[in-house]
Scaffold this active site. Structure first.
Site, PDB file in Angstrom:
ATOM      1  N   HIS A  67       0.690   4.070   2.819  1.00  0.00           N
ATOM      2  CA  HIS A  67      -0.095   3.899   1.070  1.00  0.00           C
ATOM      3  C   HIS A  67      -0.156   4.480   0.515  1.00  0.00           C
ATOM      4  CE1 HIS A  67      -1.681   1.204  -0.623  1.00  0.00           C
ATOM      5  NE2 HIS A  67      -1.978   0.282  -0.315  1.00  0.00           N
ATOM      6  N   TYR A  70      -3.921   4.746  -5.057  1.00  0.00           N
ATOM      7  CA  TYR A  70      -4.572   3.519  -5.641  1.00  0.00           C
ATOM      8  C   TYR A  70      -4.379   3.442  -6.732  1.00  0.00           C
ATOM      9  CZ  TYR A  70      -6.258   0.473  -0.868  1.00  0.00           C
ATOM     10  OH  TYR A  70      -6.631  -0.095  -0.276  1.00  0.00           O
ATOM     11  N   HIS A 107       0.722  -0.256  -4.556  1.00  0.00           N
ATOM     12  CA  HIS A 107       0.606  -1.346  -5.146  1.00  0.00           C
ATOM     13  C   HIS A 107       1.490  -1.712  -6.551  1.00  0.00           C
ATOM     14  CE1 HIS A 107      -3.367  -1.415  -3.588  1.00  0.00           C
ATOM     15  NE2 HIS A 107      -2.269  -1.507  -2.958  1.00  0.00           N
ATOM     16  N   GLU A 142       3.415  -4.281  -2.420  1.00  0.00           N
ATOM     17  CA  GLU A 142       2.158  -5.404  -1.785  1.00  0.00           C
ATOM     18  C   GLU A 142       1.969  -6.714  -2.081  1.00  0.00           C
ATOM     19  OE1 GLU A 142      -1.103  -2.953  -0.141  1.00  0.00           O
ATOM     20  OE2 GLU A 142      -2.303  -4.169   0.177  1.00  0.00           O
ATOM     21  N   ASP A 175      -0.894  -8.777   1.955  1.00  0.00           N
ATOM     22  CA  ASP A 175      -1.770  -8.067   2.618  1.00  0.00           C
ATOM     23  C   ASP A 175      -2.800 -10.273   1.875  1.00  0.00           C
ATOM     24  OD1 ASP A 175      -4.805  -8.304   1.526  1.00  0.00           O
ATOM     25  OD2 ASP A 175      -4.777  -5.838   1.053  1.00  0.00           O
ATOM     26  N   HIS A 178      -5.109 -10.951  -0.613  1.00  0.00           N
ATOM     27  CA  HIS A 178      -4.657 -10.602  -1.976  1.00  0.00           C
ATOM     28  C   HIS A 178      -3.876 -11.782  -1.583  1.00  0.00           C
ATOM     29  CE1 HIS A 178      -4.078  -5.920  -1.424  1.00  0.00           C
ATOM     30  NE2 HIS A 178      -5.800  -6.628  -1.639  1.00  0.00           N
ATOM     31  N   HIS A 210      -1.224  -6.503   5.836  1.00  0.00           N
ATOM     32  CA  HIS A 210      -2.866  -6.071   6.085  1.00  0.00           C
ATOM     33  C   HIS A 210      -4.018  -7.531   6.503  1.00  0.00           C
ATOM     34  CE1 HIS A 210      -1.212  -2.877   2.894  1.00  0.00           C
ATOM     35  NE2 HIS A 210      -0.917  -2.264   3.912  1.00  0.00           N
ATOM     36  N   ASP A 223     -10.282  -9.964  -4.395  1.00  0.00           N
ATOM     37  CA  ASP A 223      -9.414  -8.227  -4.459  1.00  0.00           C
ATOM     38  C   ASP A 223     -10.807  -8.259  -3.374  1.00  0.00           C
ATOM     39  OD1 ASP A 223      -8.857  -6.313  -2.256  1.00  0.00           O
ATOM     40  OD2 ASP A 223      -7.156  -5.367  -4.253  1.00  0.00           O
ATOM     41  N   GLU A 255      -7.883  -3.409   6.786  1.00  0.00           N
ATOM     42  CA  GLU A 255      -8.924  -2.620   6.039  1.00  0.00           C
ATOM     43  C   GLU A 255      -9.387  -3.036   5.306  1.00  0.00           C
ATOM     44  OE1 GLU A 255      -5.396  -4.258   2.841  1.00  0.00           O
ATOM     45  OE2 GLU A 255      -4.500  -1.535   2.926  1.00  0.00           O
TER      46      GLU A 255
HETATM   47 ZN    ZN Z   1      -7.586  -5.436  -1.683  1.00  0.00          ZN
HETATM   48 FE    FE Z   2      -3.601  -4.476   1.069  1.00  0.00          FE
HETATM   49 FE    FE Z   3      -2.826  -1.762  -0.384  1.00  0.00          FE
END
Ligand code: ZN
Ligand code: FE
Ligand code: FE
Length: 276
Positions: A67, A70, A107, A142, A175, A178, A210, A223, A255
């Site tokens: 990953h 962020y 992301h 994502e 995800d 998300h 995810h 989120d 996650e």
């Molecule tokens: Zn998230």
């Molecule tokens: Fe995620």
């Molecule tokens: Fe992520």
């Protein structure tokens, strides 16, 4: 079958992550390629990686899902912030060459007022530059919750980035928190959402998921991840996901707000659904 795992700390190297994964019943895992502030990652230890890759193969693990930090924003309005992120992406993808065939997910970013169209161009141009022709990596965008000016809350936005990059090594990581927060009803109509994903993006582009429950209702654009079964998605949604014929063979990464024992329980629960 599906591969199940969670986010692990990479502080002690790759072999340590594989051992931790095995100890909690995981057969895939995710990790941050560098610390969350996006600063310099450690130089990879090739011996450690080689031993880890051999162990993954021997134990029948699915693909790993590295990953990106962020803090990366490939569509930041400030050109300096943007090129800093682009250099981090390039560095991450170069390092992924040590882990041939594995997945790298990140992301897409937040356009902070520039608008989605410009953001899509900026994200795609950074990806085109960073993805050198010989890199054996699959790069996953994502699906996002659409919080603030996040790009990637709609399948159409991810499609636009894929079209603009136009590279077979590009794919998507879905995800569950998300997409639900973005307004896709995977709780009541998982088949319908997957059909829409297929129509707009193509299920052949879906490489990983995810698995997170959500603290908020559908369409909230918040989120906030919740433990499996304790949020608005509920346990049954995850039973449907891990047993869905169109999602078999994929790595699924937790996650959720857990420590290792919590992850171990969630993996055991999800695996029990697949064994019936
Ligand atoms: Zn998230
Ligand atoms: Fe995620
Ligand atoms: Fe992520």
């Amino acid at each position: 079958m599906v591969y199940l795992g969670c986010h692990l700390s990479c502080g002690k190297g790759f072999r340590a992550m594989v051992r931790t994964a095995e100890s909690i019943g995981a057969d895939t895992f995710a990790y941050f390629t560098r610390n969350p502030r996006g600063s310099k990652g450690k130089d990879p230890d090739k011996g450690d990686i080689a031993a880890a890759l051999a162990e993954l193969k021997e134990q029948g693990f699915g693909k790993l899902v590295a990953h990106g930090a962020y803090t990366m924003n490939l569509c930041a309005a400030d050109p300096e912030a943007r090129s800093f992120t682009a250099s981090i992406l390039a560095d991450d993808l170069r390092r992924m060459a040590d882990l041939p065939g594995q997945l790298y997910n990140f992301h897409p970013g937040s356009h902070v007022g520039q608008g989605t169209e410009i953001a899509v161009e900026q994200i795609a141009s950074a990806l085109k530059t960073a993805l050198e022709p010989d890199y054996p990596v699959t790069v996953l965008l994502e699906t996002m919750a659409g919080k603030g000016s996040e790009v990637g809350g709609r399948f159409e936005e991810l499609r636009a980035i894929l079209d603009a990059v136009n590279d077979p090594r590009m794919g998507v990581c879905l995800d569950t928190c998300h997409v639900y927060d973005a307004g896709y009803d995977i709780r009541e109509d998982l088949d319908g959402v997957l059909a829409e994903f297929d129509r707009i993006i193509g299920l052949d582009r879906l490489y990983a998921l995810h698995l997170n429950d959500s603290k908020n209702p559908m369409g909230s654009h918040k989120d906030r991840h919740e433990k499996i079964g304790q949020g608005s998605l509920g346990t049954e949604t995850f039973r449907k996901i891990v047993t869905h014929p169109k999602l078999q063979g994929k790595p699924m990464i937790l996650e959720t707000p857990n420590e290792l024992p919590g992850y171990q329980q969630e993996i055991a629960l999800l695996r029990s659904f697949t064994e019936k």
